[in-house]
Design a protein around this motif. Sequence first.
Motif, PDB file in Angstrom:
ATOM      1  N   GLY A 310      11.127  -6.349  -5.220  1.00 45.57           N
ATOM      2  CA  GLY A 310      11.574  -5.124  -5.784  1.00 45.57           C
ATOM      3  C   GLY A 310      10.441  -4.342  -6.598  1.00 45.57           C
ATOM      4  N   SER A 311      10.846  -3.539  -7.064  1.00 47.58           N
ATOM      5  CA  SER A 311       9.716  -2.504  -7.973  1.00 47.58           C
ATOM      6  C   SER A 311      10.820  -2.059  -9.218  1.00 47.58           C
ATOM      7  N   LEU A 312      10.147  -2.379 -10.532  1.00 47.55           N
ATOM      8  CA  LEU A 312      11.019  -2.020 -11.597  1.00 47.55           C
ATOM      9  C   LEU A 312      10.067  -0.943 -12.368  1.00 47.55           C
ATOM     10  N   GLY A 313      10.784   0.148 -12.836  1.00 54.18           N
ATOM     11  CA  GLY A 313      10.086   1.145 -13.713  1.00 54.18           C
ATOM     12  C   GLY A 313      11.009   1.854 -14.420  1.00 54.18           C
ATOM     13  N   PRO A 314      10.747   2.938 -15.124  1.00 59.75           N
ATOM     14  CA  PRO A 314      11.663   3.820 -15.875  1.00 59.75           C
ATOM     15  C   PRO A 314      12.661   4.641 -14.905  1.00 59.75           C
ATOM     16  N   THR A 315      13.755   4.868 -15.528  1.00 61.60           N
ATOM     17  CA  THR A 315      14.774   5.639 -14.531  1.00 61.60           C
ATOM     18  C   THR A 315      13.985   6.684 -14.059  1.00 61.60           C
ATOM     19  N   ARG A 316      13.234   7.500 -14.861  1.00 59.78           N
ATOM     20  CA  ARG A 316      12.333   8.523 -14.423  1.00 59.78           C
ATOM     21  C   ARG A 316      11.293   8.123 -13.231  1.00 59.78           C
ATOM     22  N   MET A 317      11.745   7.707 -12.250  1.00 63.18           N
ATOM     23  CA  MET A 317      10.951   7.158 -11.127  1.00 63.18           C
ATOM     24  C   MET A 317      10.910   8.104  -9.908  1.00 63.18           C
ATOM     25  N   ASP A 318       9.993   8.148  -9.028  1.00 60.85           N
ATOM     26  CA  ASP A 318       9.763   8.556  -7.661  1.00 60.85           C
ATOM     27  C   ASP A 318      10.820   7.537  -6.661  1.00 60.85           C
ATOM     28  N   TYR A 319      12.020   7.815  -6.636  1.00 58.89           N
ATOM     29  CA  TYR A 319      12.968   7.181  -6.114  1.00 58.89           C
ATOM     30  C   TYR A 319      12.690   7.034  -4.494  1.00 58.89           C
ATOM     31  N   ALA A 320      12.336   8.126  -3.970  1.00 59.45           N
ATOM     32  CA  ALA A 320      11.993   8.221  -2.498  1.00 59.45           C
ATOM     33  C   ALA A 320      10.848   7.351  -2.160  1.00 59.45           C
ATOM     34  N   GLY A 321       9.626   7.570  -3.052  1.00 60.87           N
ATOM     35  CA  GLY A 321       8.548   7.062  -2.761  1.00 60.87           C
ATOM     36  C   GLY A 321       8.461   5.342  -2.860  1.00 60.87           C
ATOM     37  N   THR A 322       9.283   5.013  -3.889  1.00 61.83           N
ATOM     38  CA  THR A 322       9.314   3.666  -4.306  1.00 61.83           C
ATOM     39  C   THR A 322      10.235   2.876  -3.116  1.00 61.83           C
ATOM     40  N   ILE A 323      11.455   3.581  -2.720  1.00 62.38           N
ATOM     41  CA  ILE A 323      12.121   2.993  -1.664  1.00 62.38           C
ATOM     42  C   ILE A 323      11.434   2.842  -0.633  1.00 62.38           C
ATOM     43  N   ALA A 324      10.503   3.786  -0.287  1.00 59.86           N
ATOM     44  CA  ALA A 324       9.675   3.642   1.005  1.00 59.86           C
ATOM     45  C   ALA A 324       8.626   2.576   0.884  1.00 59.86           C
ATOM     46  N   SER A 325       8.054   2.253  -0.327  1.00 56.04           N
ATOM     47  CA  SER A 325       7.157   1.241  -0.407  1.00 56.04           C
ATOM     48  C   SER A 325       7.829  -0.073  -0.503  1.00 56.04           C
ATOM     49  N   VAL A 326       8.819  -0.184  -1.039  1.00 54.04           N
ATOM     50  CA  VAL A 326       9.624  -1.410  -1.038  1.00 54.04           C
ATOM     51  C   VAL A 326       9.976  -1.958   0.328  1.00 54.04           C
ATOM     52  N   ARG A 327      10.628  -0.965   0.958  1.00 51.99           N
ATOM     53  CA  ARG A 327      11.012  -1.229   2.314  1.00 51.99           C
ATOM     54  C   ARG A 327       9.854  -1.704   3.062  1.00 51.99           C
ATOM     55  N   ALA A 328       8.756  -0.797   3.387  1.00 48.34           N
ATOM     56  CA  ALA A 328       7.461  -1.326   4.107  1.00 48.34           C
ATOM     57  C   ALA A 328       6.988  -2.684   3.909  1.00 48.34           C
ATOM     58  N   VAL A 329       6.753  -2.858   2.566  1.00 48.77           N
ATOM     59  CA  VAL A 329       6.136  -4.280   2.267  1.00 48.77           C
ATOM     60  C   VAL A 329       7.089  -5.459   2.529  1.00 48.77           C
ATOM     61  N   ALA A 330       8.380  -5.216   2.455  1.00 48.74           N
ATOM     62  CA  ALA A 330       9.064  -6.158   2.758  1.00 48.74           C
ATOM     63  C   ALA A 330       9.347  -6.353   3.987  1.00 48.74           C
ATOM     64  N   ARG A 331       9.186  -5.584   5.014  1.00 49.93           N
ATOM     65  CA  ARG A 331       9.145  -5.654   6.452  1.00 49.93           C
ATOM     66  C   ARG A 331       7.961  -6.314   6.906  1.00 49.93           C
ATOM     67  N   TYR A 332       6.714  -6.062   6.304  1.00 49.94           N
ATOM     68  CA  TYR A 332       5.552  -6.647   6.611  1.00 49.94           C
ATOM     69  C   TYR A 332       5.480  -8.156   6.147  1.00 49.94           C
ATOM     70  N   LEU A 333       6.100  -8.331   4.999  1.00 51.45           N
ATOM     71  CA  LEU A 333       6.147  -9.505   4.436  1.00 51.45           C
ATOM     72  C   LEU A 333       6.918 -10.553   5.411  1.00 51.45           C
ATOM     73  N   SER A 334       8.165 -10.045   5.834  1.00 46.77           N
ATOM     74  CA  SER A 334       9.072 -10.715   6.769  1.00 46.77           C
ATOM     75  C   SER A 334       8.613 -10.986   8.039  1.00 46.77           C
ATOM     76  N   ARG A 335       7.393  -9.991   8.478  1.00 46.15           N
ATOM     77  CA  ARG A 335       6.886 -10.101  10.078  1.00 46.15           C
ATOM     78  C   ARG A 335       5.731 -11.287   9.782  1.00 46.15           C
ATOM     79  N   ILE A 336       5.022 -11.276   8.590  1.00 50.43           N
ATOM     80  CA  ILE A 336       3.989 -12.356   8.463  1.00 50.43           C
ATOM     81  C   ILE A 336       4.887 -13.658   8.487  1.00 50.43           C
ATOM     82  N   LEU A 337       5.793 -14.000   7.754  1.00 45.26           N
ATOM     83  CA  LEU A 337       6.484 -15.173   7.306  1.00 45.26           C
ATOM     84  C   LEU A 337       7.066 -15.719   8.810  1.00 45.26           C
ATOM     85  N   ALA A 338       7.460 -14.818   9.629  1.00 44.52           N
ATOM     86  CA  ALA A 338       7.940 -15.157  11.013  1.00 44.52           C
ATOM     87  C   ALA A 338       6.688 -15.657  11.983  1.00 44.52           C
ATOM     88  N   GLN A 339       5.726 -15.321  11.690  1.00 45.69           N
ATOM     89  CA  GLN A 339       4.479 -15.719  12.704  1.00 45.69           C
ATOM     90  C   GLN A 339       4.169 -17.327  12.462  1.00 45.69           C
TER      91      GLN A 339
END
Length: 339
Positions: A310-339
């Motif tokens: 996850g990513s933690l910051g002030p409530t004044r954050m770029d939610y769309a950008g943060t969601i995209a980044s967290v989702r992307a890193v989680a997916r690649y992390l999942s893919r690598i651990l599965a290999q």
Amino acid sequence: MSEDRRLDVLRAIVEDYVHTHEPVGSRVLVERHNLGVSPATIRNDMAALEDAGYIAQPHTSAGRVPTDKGYRLFVDRLSTVKPLSAPERRAIQAFLEEAVDLDDVVDRSVRLLAQLTHQVAVVQYPSLRRSALRHLELVPVGERRLLVVIITDNGRVEQRVLELDEPVAEHVVPELRARLNATAAGKRLVDLPEPLSRMTKAFAVSEQPLVQRVIRAVEDTLAEATEERIVMAGTANLARSGTDFTGTIRPVLEALEEQVVLLRLLTEMAEDSAGVTVRIGRENEHAGLAETSIVAAGYGADDEPVARIGSLGPTRMDYAGTIASVRAVARYLSRILAQ
């Protein structure tokens, strides 16, 4: 006021406030956003949003800022999450694929997410209790010692040394290794007792104490809770956004130092959903996190993630950008651990 227009006005206020950190007035909304209505209508819409608790006026004659309730409605109604660019996705994949082991991939993931979001990144270490056995190795170390190496499906490697009362017969170790891997590989702790019990009976009575010692070491390792921990990066990013907090960021930093607080929060978010979840402001029960938001996603198997990032910051954050980044890193992390 129409529901759609109210959402458009709220969305515009959130986006402008996140970008400028300045209260947003009706004139600015008219100038920057093609809302298709008059300034007077915008002012009426803003008044209605304020009455409903979605925005607030920090002081007289100022524009409006989103409240926690306003951010929640904005996040819940996000129709699109801006995708990462192709170069960003390739960079994430290349950076994580260079990891040499589980510790390295977790460390790389948390540092990468902090760089992408410019916030605090948090990775919950994969839990052995939610892991399955991938491979087990038995290595005699002298006549009366046996090294048990347990490799889980998410890449964790645990070692246990067993002190034995009697020397180990040469033929037992290869047979036990083969039977254990055939019986337990791919299974989680809750699924192991019955097949392991049946396997034990396949050995001679004189060999069963050793078999039971090894099985107990495997079960105890997979049942451990002491490995529940997190890895963080980007705490210094909070100092750069210090003006987002009323008074001081000290309560936030103190909350971050208490790993149990973040572990509990991530666990609660996992219970909400296996996908991306967002906790905003006072939705975080710990007082020190009342002015922060956290975006988290599970990683590991799709049906049963082993942990969260996850990513933690002030409530004044770029939610769309943060969601995209967290989702992307989680997916690649999942893919690598599965290999």
